[in-house]
Design a protein around this motif. Structure first.
Motif: not given
Length: 445
Positions: A291, A295, A298, A352, A356, A364, A368, A398
């Motif tokens: 995860p 993140f 992404s 992700y 945020w 966040s 995660w 995602t």
């Protein structure tokens, strides 16, 4: 009062925070008032004593009622999202307008009673529950993301619950709801959404959007895998998953779900044929970091977006413009440390990036890091099916935001093992059926 009846979660979130705050004070008072020969030396041991909040009145009844409160809440929530939230809302508007309100109250009340009155906590567990709930409630009041708040309530309420028993009811409720909705759309009883996009036909089969129907199918597949377990999978299990993958590809044409179903089949085949593949420490560390790596990837792709870059443009097309939309969301929305409402034109489907932006960095990090610790505990305990399903949903995140929907991603329930850190990580393995529940108490067979 009118707003509470229509949209109850805000009021119940405040009640949950207040209840746990009073519970912390009550626990501290109970700990300090007990006679101890050496209070400051014995305080650590006293804080490890698990107690029901606000006294032991009707202790056996409350303890026996606890699992049923969670099971009822989970089953009702599944019915509400999988059936009531379909296009039956147009066919039966009263069910959506009034039924949803009643079901929301029932679900959250069951969860709150379970959390505040029917769960045993020690001092550390109670403090952790209050701190996380306080942060998420603060963010919830700013971003109004009910899925995140409900996910936390389910994770808190899952403590000391036989989760396999709950899943054995939730799966048929969800499957029956999806089946009725899909068949009703085919029979013309309810409407459906159809289009010919990108040269392919798409059908939502009675739901408001194609990817939502696909997410329902993925959720059912993951539930069935968690119930079956990796060791008991047979050739027909893989055949059914393959049929579901083909249907998802040519029915709703949900690319994210199709890819995740292929990943699910591949991962299950690997761990089924090679059971020891997840045991080496480097493998467990890599999957634990999944995860956090997702993140970082992404965020890096979104911040580095350049339409002139052929590689990024190709990736953006592969992920249905998720990268460019993520860049647009990050650059146009202000930075909010405690959450904010999403913009009217914000179309960020990457969970992700979405969390945020709307939940902020603190929430966040809790989300995660929580999933990373969950992956570590699942792999350490050898809960392979749960670990694979959690990994698949983290991949699905995602391209979609269903990772925190407690009705879609049942591994959210397992986050209770991260919140309360029991000696043994809860799971859906068959050994949990050794605990029989009845209203006179809990008997271990």
């Amino acid at each position: 009062m009118h707003s509470f009846i229509i949209d109850c979660l805000y009021g119940y979130a405040n009640l949950a925070v207040l209840g746990l705050a009073l519970g912390c004070m009550w626990y501290a008072w109970q700990t300090l008032r007990r006679p101890m020969e050496a209070p400051w030396f014995d305080l650590g041991r006293q804080l490890t004593v698990q107690r029901q909040l606000f006294g032991g009145w009707l202790g056996d009844v409350r303890q026996a009622l606890a699992p049923w409160l969670f099971i009822v809440a989970a089953a009702v929530y599944q019915f509400e999202i999988f059936f009531v939230n379909s296009l039956y809302r147009d066919r039966l508007p009263w069910l959506f307008e009034y039924g949803t309100m009643a079901l929301d109250h029932l679900v959250v009340l069951c969860l709150l009673v379970k959390i505040l009155l029917c769960t045993r906590y020690d001092g550390r567990q109670l403090a952790a529950a209050f701190c996380v709930l306080f942060v998420i409630r603060w963010v919830f009041m700013n971003d109004h993301n009910k899925w995140m708040m409900m996910a936390l309530l389910f994770a808190l309420a899952a403590k000391d619950v036989p989760l396999r028993r709950a899943l054995k009811l939730v799966l048929p409720v969800g499957a029956l709801s999806v089946g009725v909705v899909a068949l009703s759309s085919v029979a013309g009883v309810i409407d459906t959404v159809q289009e010919l996009g990108t040269g392919r036909y798409r059908n939502s089969f009675g739901y408001g959007w194609y990817n939502f129907f696909g997410a329902c199918l993925l959720a059912l597949a993951l539930m069935s895998v968690c119930l079956r377990g990796v060791k008991r999978l047979k050739w027909f299990d893989f055949a059914l998953l393959a049929v579901l993958t083909v249907f998802c590809n040519f029915g709703p044409d949900s690319r994210a779900v199709t890819i995740c179903l292929v990943l699910l089949i591949a991962a299950l085949l690997v761990v089924h044929i090679w059971p020891g593949v997840l045991r080496p420490l480097p493998v467990r560390l890599l999957l634990t970091a999944a995860p956090l790596l997702a993140f970082a990837a992404s965020m890096g792709l979104a911040l580095g977006w350049n339409p002139e870059n052929p590689l990024l443009a190709r990736l953006d097309s592969l992920f249905s413009t998720r990268i460019s939309l993520g860049w647009q969301g990050i650059t146009t929305m202000p930075f909010a440390i405690a959450g904010q409402m999403p913009g009217a034109d914000m179309l960020v489907d990457n969970a992700y990036l979405y969390y945020w932006i709307v939940a902020g960095p603190v929430a966040s990090a809790l989300i995660w890091l929580g999933f990373a610790l969950l992956m570590w505990r699942l792999l350490k305990e050898g809960l392979t099916a749960e670990a694979v399903c959690c990994l698949v949903m983290l991949c699905h995140a995602t391209m979609e935001t269903h990772v925190l929907w407690a009705c879609m991603n049942v591994t959210v329930w397992l986050l209770c093992g991260v919140l309360f850190w029991p000696q043994r990580q809860p799971g859906f393995e068959k050994t949990e059926e050794k605990t029989k529940i009845h209203f006179k108490g809990v008997v271990n067979v």
